[in-house]
Scaffold this motif. Structure first.
Motif, PDB file in Angstrom:
ATOM      1  N   ALA A   9       3.916  -5.103  11.700  1.00 52.16           N
ATOM      2  CA  ALA A   9       4.412  -6.479  11.867  1.00 52.16           C
ATOM      3  C   ALA A   9       4.940  -7.055  10.557  1.00 52.16           C
ATOM      4  N   GLY A  10       4.855  -6.277   9.476  1.00 49.55           N
ATOM      5  CA  GLY A  10       5.270  -6.769   8.162  1.00 49.55           C
ATOM      6  C   GLY A  10       6.771  -6.646   7.949  1.00 49.55           C
ATOM      7  N   ARG A  11       7.226  -7.130   6.789  1.00 51.28           N
ATOM      8  CA  ARG A  11       8.671  -7.089   6.482  1.00 51.28           C
ATOM      9  C   ARG A  11       9.196  -5.655   6.503  1.00 51.28           C
ATOM     10  N   MET A  12       8.476  -4.735   5.820  1.00 53.78           N
ATOM     11  CA  MET A  12       8.925  -3.345   5.802  1.00 53.78           C
ATOM     12  C   MET A  12       8.619  -2.652   7.120  1.00 53.78           C
ATOM     13  N   GLY A  13       7.424  -2.884   7.658  1.00 54.99           N
ATOM     14  CA  GLY A  13       7.001  -2.211   8.886  1.00 54.99           C
ATOM     15  C   GLY A  13       7.959  -2.453  10.044  1.00 54.99           C
ATOM     16  N   PHE A  32       0.454  -0.002  14.148  1.00 54.08           N
ATOM     17  CA  PHE A  32      -0.799  -0.667  13.781  1.00 54.08           C
ATOM     18  C   PHE A  32      -0.528  -1.872  12.892  1.00 54.08           C
ATOM     19  N   ASP A  33      -1.287  -2.923  13.099  1.00 48.28           N
ATOM     20  CA  ASP A  33      -1.296  -4.068  12.179  1.00 48.28           C
ATOM     21  C   ASP A  33      -2.526  -4.889  12.512  1.00 48.28           C
ATOM     22  N   VAL A  34      -2.857  -5.830  11.627  1.00 47.92           N
ATOM     23  CA  VAL A  34      -4.003  -6.699  11.916  1.00 47.92           C
ATOM     24  C   VAL A  34      -3.531  -8.054  12.439  1.00 47.92           C
ATOM     25  N   VAL A  91       3.722   7.105   2.150  1.00 50.89           N
ATOM     26  CA  VAL A  91       3.051   5.882   1.684  1.00 50.89           C
ATOM     27  C   VAL A  91       3.981   5.107   0.745  1.00 50.89           C
ATOM     28  N   GLY A  92       4.328   3.887   1.169  1.00 52.31           N
ATOM     29  CA  GLY A  92       5.185   3.033   0.348  1.00 52.31           C
ATOM     30  C   GLY A  92       4.441   1.863  -0.261  1.00 52.31           C
ATOM     31  N   THR A  93       3.190   1.674   0.176  1.00 54.80           N
ATOM     32  CA  THR A  93       2.390   0.545  -0.314  1.00 54.80           C
ATOM     33  C   THR A  93       2.224   0.625  -1.833  1.00 54.80           C
ATOM     34  N   THR A  94       2.164  -0.538  -2.483  1.00 54.99           N
ATOM     35  CA  THR A  94       1.978  -0.594  -3.945  1.00 54.99           C
ATOM     36  C   THR A  94       0.805  -1.523  -4.272  1.00 54.99           C
ATOM     37  N   GLY A  95       0.531  -1.675  -5.560  1.00 52.01           N
ATOM     38  CA  GLY A  95      -0.465  -2.648  -6.016  1.00 52.01           C
ATOM     39  C   GLY A  95      -1.880  -2.104  -6.058  1.00 52.01           C
ATOM     40  N   VAL A 115       4.513  10.016  -1.537  1.00 48.38           N
ATOM     41  CA  VAL A 115       4.042   8.710  -2.009  1.00 48.38           C
ATOM     42  C   VAL A 115       5.042   8.221  -3.044  1.00 48.38           C
ATOM     43  N   SER A 116       5.560   7.021  -2.837  1.00 49.54           N
ATOM     44  CA  SER A 116       6.501   6.490  -3.825  1.00 49.54           C
ATOM     45  C   SER A 116       6.440   4.969  -3.844  1.00 49.54           C
ATOM     46  N   PRO A 117       6.390   4.368  -5.031  1.00 50.38           N
ATOM     47  CA  PRO A 117       6.434   2.906  -5.096  1.00 50.38           C
ATOM     48  C   PRO A 117       7.826   2.369  -4.752  1.00 50.38           C
ATOM     49  N   ASN A 118       8.791   3.282  -4.637  1.00 52.67           N
ATOM     50  CA  ASN A 118      10.125   2.822  -4.247  1.00 52.67           C
ATOM     51  C   ASN A 118      10.885   3.960  -3.575  1.00 52.67           C
ATOM     52  N   PHE A 119      11.222   3.770  -2.302  1.00 54.31           N
ATOM     53  CA  PHE A 119      11.902   4.823  -1.533  1.00 54.31           C
ATOM     54  C   PHE A 119      13.420   4.729  -1.599  1.00 54.31           C
ATOM     55  N   SER A 120      13.940   3.724  -2.305  1.00 58.29           N
ATOM     56  CA  SER A 120      15.401   3.606  -2.371  1.00 58.29           C
ATOM     57  C   SER A 120      15.981   4.772  -3.173  1.00 58.29           C
ATOM     58  N   LYS A 151       6.776 -14.130  -1.999  1.00 60.27           N
ATOM     59  CA  LYS A 151       5.618 -13.682  -1.212  1.00 60.27           C
ATOM     60  C   LYS A 151       5.049 -12.352  -1.686  1.00 60.27           C
ATOM     61  N   LYS A 152       5.692 -11.735  -2.665  1.00 57.29           N
ATOM     62  CA  LYS A 152       5.181 -10.420  -3.114  1.00 57.29           C
ATOM     63  C   LYS A 152       3.788 -10.602  -3.716  1.00 57.29           C
ATOM     64  N   LYS A 153       2.871  -9.721  -3.309  1.00 58.61           N
ATOM     65  CA  LYS A 153       1.470  -9.918  -3.706  1.00 58.61           C
ATOM     66  C   LYS A 153       1.167  -9.340  -5.090  1.00 58.61           C
TER      67      LYS A 153
HETATM   68  P1  NAD Z   1       4.163  -7.657   4.318  1.00 59.59           P
HETATM   69  O1  NAD Z   1       3.047  -8.544   3.812  1.00 59.59           O
HETATM   70  O2  NAD Z   1       5.350  -8.288   4.943  1.00 59.59           O
HETATM   71  O3  NAD Z   1       3.582  -6.568   5.351  1.00 59.59           O
HETATM   72  C1  NAD Z   1       2.335  -5.919   5.219  1.00 59.59           C
HETATM   73  C2  NAD Z   1       1.763  -5.791   6.618  1.00 59.59           C
HETATM   74  O4  NAD Z   1       0.571  -5.006   6.537  1.00 59.59           O
HETATM   75  C3  NAD Z   1       1.365  -7.156   7.220  1.00 59.59           C
HETATM   76  O5  NAD Z   1       1.956  -7.317   8.496  1.00 59.59           O
HETATM   77  C4  NAD Z   1      -0.145  -7.071   7.285  1.00 59.59           C
HETATM   78  O6  NAD Z   1      -0.693  -7.815   8.373  1.00 59.59           O
HETATM   79  C5  NAD Z   1      -0.335  -5.568   7.463  1.00 59.59           C
HETATM   80  N1  NAD Z   1      -1.698  -5.110   7.216  1.00 59.59           N
HETATM   81  C6  NAD Z   1      -2.616  -5.590   6.347  1.00 59.59           C
HETATM   82  N2  NAD Z   1      -3.768  -4.915   6.464  1.00 59.59           N
HETATM   83  C7  NAD Z   1      -3.571  -3.978   7.411  1.00 59.59           C
HETATM   84  C8  NAD Z   1      -4.399  -2.972   7.989  1.00 59.59           C
HETATM   85  N3  NAD Z   1      -5.669  -2.795   7.616  1.00 59.59           N
HETATM   86  N4  NAD Z   1      -3.868  -2.172   8.966  1.00 59.59           N
HETATM   87  C9  NAD Z   1      -2.594  -2.339   9.383  1.00 59.59           C
HETATM   88  N5  NAD Z   1      -1.773  -3.289   8.876  1.00 59.59           N
HETATM   89  C10 NAD Z   1      -2.260  -4.098   7.918  1.00 59.59           C
HETATM   90  O7  NAD Z   1       4.583  -6.779   3.049  1.00 59.59           O
HETATM   91  P2  NAD Z   1       5.902  -5.887   2.875  1.00 59.59           P
HETATM   92  O8  NAD Z   1       6.926  -6.663   2.130  1.00 59.59           O
HETATM   93  O9  NAD Z   1       6.260  -5.230   4.156  1.00 59.59           O
HETATM   94  O10 NAD Z   1       5.337  -4.785   1.847  1.00 59.59           O
HETATM   95  C11 NAD Z   1       4.254  -3.957   2.195  1.00 59.59           C
HETATM   96  C12 NAD Z   1       3.911  -3.064   1.003  1.00 59.59           C
HETATM   97  O11 NAD Z   1       5.007  -2.177   0.744  1.00 59.59           O
HETATM   98  C13 NAD Z   1       3.671  -3.809  -0.318  1.00 59.59           C
HETATM   99  O12 NAD Z   1       2.666  -3.135  -1.036  1.00 59.59           O
HETATM  100  C14 NAD Z   1       5.001  -3.712  -1.019  1.00 59.59           C
HETATM  101  O13 NAD Z   1       4.902  -3.813  -2.424  1.00 59.59           O
HETATM  102  C15 NAD Z   1       5.412  -2.322  -0.618  1.00 59.59           C
HETATM  103  N6  NAD Z   1       6.847  -2.038  -0.665  1.00 59.59           N
HETATM  104  C16 NAD Z   1       7.175  -0.778  -1.040  1.00 59.59           C
HETATM  105  C17 NAD Z   1       8.490  -0.398  -1.025  1.00 59.59           C
HETATM  106  C18 NAD Z   1       8.819   1.043  -1.363  1.00 59.59           C
HETATM  107  O14 NAD Z   1      10.003   1.425  -1.331  1.00 59.59           O
HETATM  108  N7  NAD Z   1       7.809   1.878  -1.676  1.00 59.59           N
HETATM  109  C19 NAD Z   1       9.498  -1.301  -0.669  1.00 59.59           C
HETATM  110  C20 NAD Z   1       9.127  -2.592  -0.272  1.00 59.59           C
HETATM  111  C21 NAD Z   1       7.784  -2.943  -0.265  1.00 59.59           C
END
Ligand code: NAD
Length: 259
Positions: A9-13, A32-34, A91-95, A115-120, A151-153
């Motif tokens: 449900a997130g921006r990237m998802g 999956f999302d919460v 895995v694209g998640t960071t932080g 695993v990459s902090p940036n997939f571009s 909104k970036k965490k």
């Molecule tokens: P976002 O906050 O819009 O989305 C994150 C989603 O994860 C939310 O919908 C949230 O509810 C969900 N979530 C939280 N806990 C969860 C859980 N236990 N199970 C399932 N879902 C859960 O954030 P975003 O902008 O989509 O970015 C997500 C992550 O990706 C960040 O860490 C961001 O830095 C990273 N990111 C990486 C790249 C890359 O290329 N690697 C690019 C953009 C963003």
């Protein structure tokens, strides 16, 4: 390839859901999302009903590959479940803090993972350009500045930290030991360091600048992401590349792109 998406449900998802559904080689089987649980993942992604409901219990994971764009805490847990089930990972998640990073790596090592902090693709070329520049500009002062939406965490971004680490490794190979410096306040004369700073505001998708300051000259290498499409496309490319990989381990976009 049966694909599950966490953070659906997130921006990237939401973008990943759309791209998986559009792809002929991939099939979205779970989301999956919460938040937005019980809703149709396609409707949440703005592409209409696809018959895949967003669920919250990752223990129900049953797919060939999991694409994770969530939070550091969630990604550690999601990758653990995936590793236990032999599900490949993108895995694209960071932080991540140090202990989360260690746990994440332990999980990802157990299955084929990218695993990459940036997939571009552009950012991965940007990192290569930085490596090249640092090898010739190793006497320069180097600073990294990134800008992201409000909104970036995490801060600084994983991409900025990786850019600084690339320079650090090149300098260290030339016996110049530098530290990454994430904050300057008060009296803070510049030492042997690479400053890495995050600016937050508005809806900036992502901008990274690496400065090489020499005597009487300066080079700035900049990457600007204009939409999230580039990250999502790279993640999909990585997922498809993993289809042919059976050897467990952590791979990078360098491997995917054949650099
Ligand atoms: P976002 O906050 O819009 O989305 C994150 C989603 O994860 C939310 O919908 C949230 O509810 C969900 N979530 C939280 N806990 C969860 C859980 N236990 N199970 C399932 N879902 C859960 O954030 P975003 O902008 O989509 O970015 C997500 C992550 O990706 C960040 O860490 C961001 O830095 C990273 N990111 C990486 C790249 C890359 O290329 N690697 C690019 C953009 C963003």
């Amino acid at each position: 390839m049966k694909v599950a998406v966490t953070g659906a449900a997130g921006r990237m998802g939401r973008l990943i859901v759309k791209k998986v559904v559009e792809d002929e080689q991939l099939e979205l089987v779970q989301a999956f999302d919460v938040v937005q649980t019980g809703k149709d993942a396609g409707e949440v992604a703005g592409i209409g009903r696809i018959g895949v409901e967003i669920q919250s219990d990752i223990k129900k994971l049953d797919a060939d590959i999991l694409i994770d764009f969530t939070t550091a805490e969630a990604a550690v847990k999601n990758t653990q479940v995936a590793a236990e089930r032999g599900v490949k990972l993108v895995v694209g998640t960071t932080g991540f803090n140090d202990s989360q990073k260690k746990e994440l790596e332990e999980n990802c090592r157990r299955v084929p993972s990218v695993v990459s902090p940036n997939f571009s693709i552009g950012v991965n070329v940007f990192w290569k350009i930085i490596e090249f520049a640092a090898s010739y500009l190793h006497e320069c002062d180097v600073e990294v500045v990134e800008i992201h939406h409000r909104k970036k965490k995490d801060s600084p971004s994983g991409t900025a930290i990786k850019a600084a680490e690339i320079v650090k490794n090149v300098l260290e190979a030339r016996k110049r030991i530098v530290e990454l410096k994430f904050c300057r306040e008060g009296l803070s004369p510049r030492g042997e360091e690479i400053g890495v700073f995050g600016i937050r505001g508005g809806d900036v998708v992502g901008e990274h600048t690496v400065y090489f300051f020499g005597e009487g000259e300066r080079i700035e290498i900049i990457h600007r992401a204009l939409s999230r499409e580039c990250f999502a496309s790279g993640a999909i490319l990585a997922a498809k590349w993993l289809a042919a990989v059976d050897q467990p381990g952590i791979y990078s976009m360098n491997d995917v792109l054949g650099f």
